[in-house]
Design an enzyme around this catalytic site. Structure first.
Site, PDB file in Angstrom:
ATOM      1  N   CYS B  91       0.853  -1.188   0.000  1.00 27.49           N
ATOM      2  CA  CYS B  91       0.000   0.000   0.000  1.00 27.49           C
ATOM      3  C   CYS B  91       0.893   1.243   0.000  1.00 27.49           C
ATOM      4  O   CYS B  91       0.687   2.173   0.760  1.00 27.49           O
ATOM      5  CB  CYS B  91      -0.953  -0.003   1.180  1.00 27.49           C
ATOM      6  SG  CYS B  91      -0.200  -0.457   2.720  1.00 27.49           S
ATOM      7  N   GLY B  92       1.878   1.226  -0.863  1.00 30.51           N
ATOM      8  CA  GLY B  92       2.729   2.392  -1.017  1.00 30.51           C
ATOM      9  C   GLY B  92       3.495   2.700   0.252  1.00 30.51           C
ATOM     10  O   GLY B  92       3.923   1.805   0.968  1.00 30.51           O
TER      11      GLY B  92
END
Lengths: 133, 292
Positions: B91-92
């Site tokens: 998720c980044g």
């Protein structure tokens, strides 16, 4: 009867918000009704039934598991721990609610916590008897 | 120079990856809508709670005695950092940016000579911080098995924090989480919950209603304060849940786009080398025929 603004909030969401004529609040020290221009009061709630009267015809009955009520000049705000419509409450649900406080009673480390949990459990038992379930 | 078969294989695997990232993006988008709604619906309670508390604290301050949860008992030697992160990666920079904020403030507190303890909520933050703060982490709570975060989970954490405070394990408590602004913006935030920082009340001219208390003031305050901590934790967790999905959505969107770009480049290379080979074969045949 004149109406006043009322808000009922549970941790998960805003349950009710609008103008009502009266609200019967299950306060720890006894039930009390709030009408327009009630004196400012902050009260804790016991597990019990709350009756919201939007008008003399429309009444809403809800079960609350404790929380806080704040009557201010700007209206009544209730911060409830848990809210259920009364027709969804049955003997089994009430039993589960009673169990919550019984567990709390077992966990309680101090006399104070024990006293509060016992009190709440007894209030629920009373409620159960009153509803004849 | 990779052979044609190598190129074909590579294009195939990138395409498969792209399918996965696209699917993850769509799942995150669906989850985001739900998480965002939950976060928004939880806001009214936290706001009303803050208002009631502010009223109470103002009138309790006039009587003099304040509970330790409200004024912290005047000490600030030991800090507890509650770091809320996600349970999953991909998720980044979501987990990393929360952990970085927590780490930076832990270091600056240590530089001031304070003792720092950590409590990690969520597996990813624990994994990142474990290396540097191994022994300072007093507990790591995983919420992996929880499907949707509600009040019971937050309350359990809140009670734990209140119990630690009662046992004098720490003086100041700060929660770290990512505030959800939009799908592309999640802001790592530090919020102090013990002692409680209340918003300043309006000017002195405002008339405060004199409240009556059913059960005395102190008792209500002592019931309301632990509750407020649980509520703040819940708000942090819900904001985090929405932020995580938002971050995942944009990360997966980027990944899908990068995969598309990669496929385009490799297809070009594949076609070039295929044509080069055909040309080479033709030249061989023609020059072979000429030699006869």
């Amino acid at each position: 009867m004149p109406a006043f603004p009322f808000e009922l909030v549970a941790p998960e969401k805003l349950v009710y918000s609008g103008e009502v004529e009266s609200v019967i609040v299950p306060g720890t020290e006894g039930e009390f009704a709030v009408l327009k221009d009630h004196a400012p009061v902050i009260s804790s709630l016991k597990p019990g039934i709350m009756v919201i009267e939007e008008s003399s015809q429309a009444k809403l009955r809800l079960y609350v598991r404790g929380g806080f009520a704040e009557a201010a000049p700007s209206g009544l705000t209730i911060l409830a721990d848990q809210v259920l419509p009364l027709d969804e409450v049955d003997a089994a649900k009430l039993g589960a609610e009673i169990e919550i406080f019984e567990e709390e009673l077992e966990r309680a480390g101090t006399d104070e916590a024990r006293r509060i949990a016992t009190e709440k459990r007894d209030q629920l038992l009373e409620l159960k008897a009153a509803l004849k379930m | 120079m990779p052979s044609l078969k190598d190129l074909r294989n590579r294009i195939g695997s990138v395409k498969a990856t792209q399918k996965i990232t696209k699917a993850m993006q769509m799942v995150a988008a669906a989850k985001l809508r739900r998480a965002q709604m939950a976060a928004e619906q939880a806001r009214p309670y936290a706001e009303r709670m803050e208002r009631v508390l502010a009223n109470l604290a103002a009138s309790a301050a006039t009587t003099g005695h304040l509970p330790a949860l409200l004024d912290g008992g005047g000490r600030d030697a030991i800090h507890l950092l509650v770091v809320c992160t996600g349970e999953r990666g991909l998720c980044g920079a979501f987990n990393a940016s929360i952990a970085r904020l927590a780490r930076d403030s832990a270091f600056s507190l240590q530089a001031e000579g304070k003792t720092v303890k950590l409590l990690c909520v969520g597996k990813k933050g624990y994994d990142i911080l474990r290396r540097q703060f191994g022994r300072q982490i007093i507990e790591a709570i995983e919420l992996r098995s929880v499907r949707s975060i509600g009040f019971p989970e937050a309350d359990a954490i809140g009670r734990k924090i209140v119990a630690l405070h009662a046992a004098m394990e720490f003086d100041v408590c700060t929660v770290f989480y990512a505030q959800f602004k939009s799908v592309i913006a999640q802001i790592p935030t530090a919020q102090q919950i013990i002692p409680l920082a209340l918003p300043e009340q309006g000017g002195e001219g405002t008339l405060k209603p004199a409240y009556e208390y059913e059960r005395d003031e102190e008792e209500i305050l002592s019931a309301l304060l632990p509750r407020n901590i649980s509520i703040q934790i819940m708000r942090a967790l819900l904001e985090n849940a929405a932020s995580e999905q938002g971050a995942r959505m944009s990360a997966m969107d980027n990944a899908s786009r990068n995969a598309g770009e990669m496929i385009r480049k490799q297809t070009l290379q594949y076609n070039r080398s295929r044509q080069a080979m055909i040309t080479k074969e033709l030249i061989e045949i023609i020059s072979g025929a000429e030699a006869l």
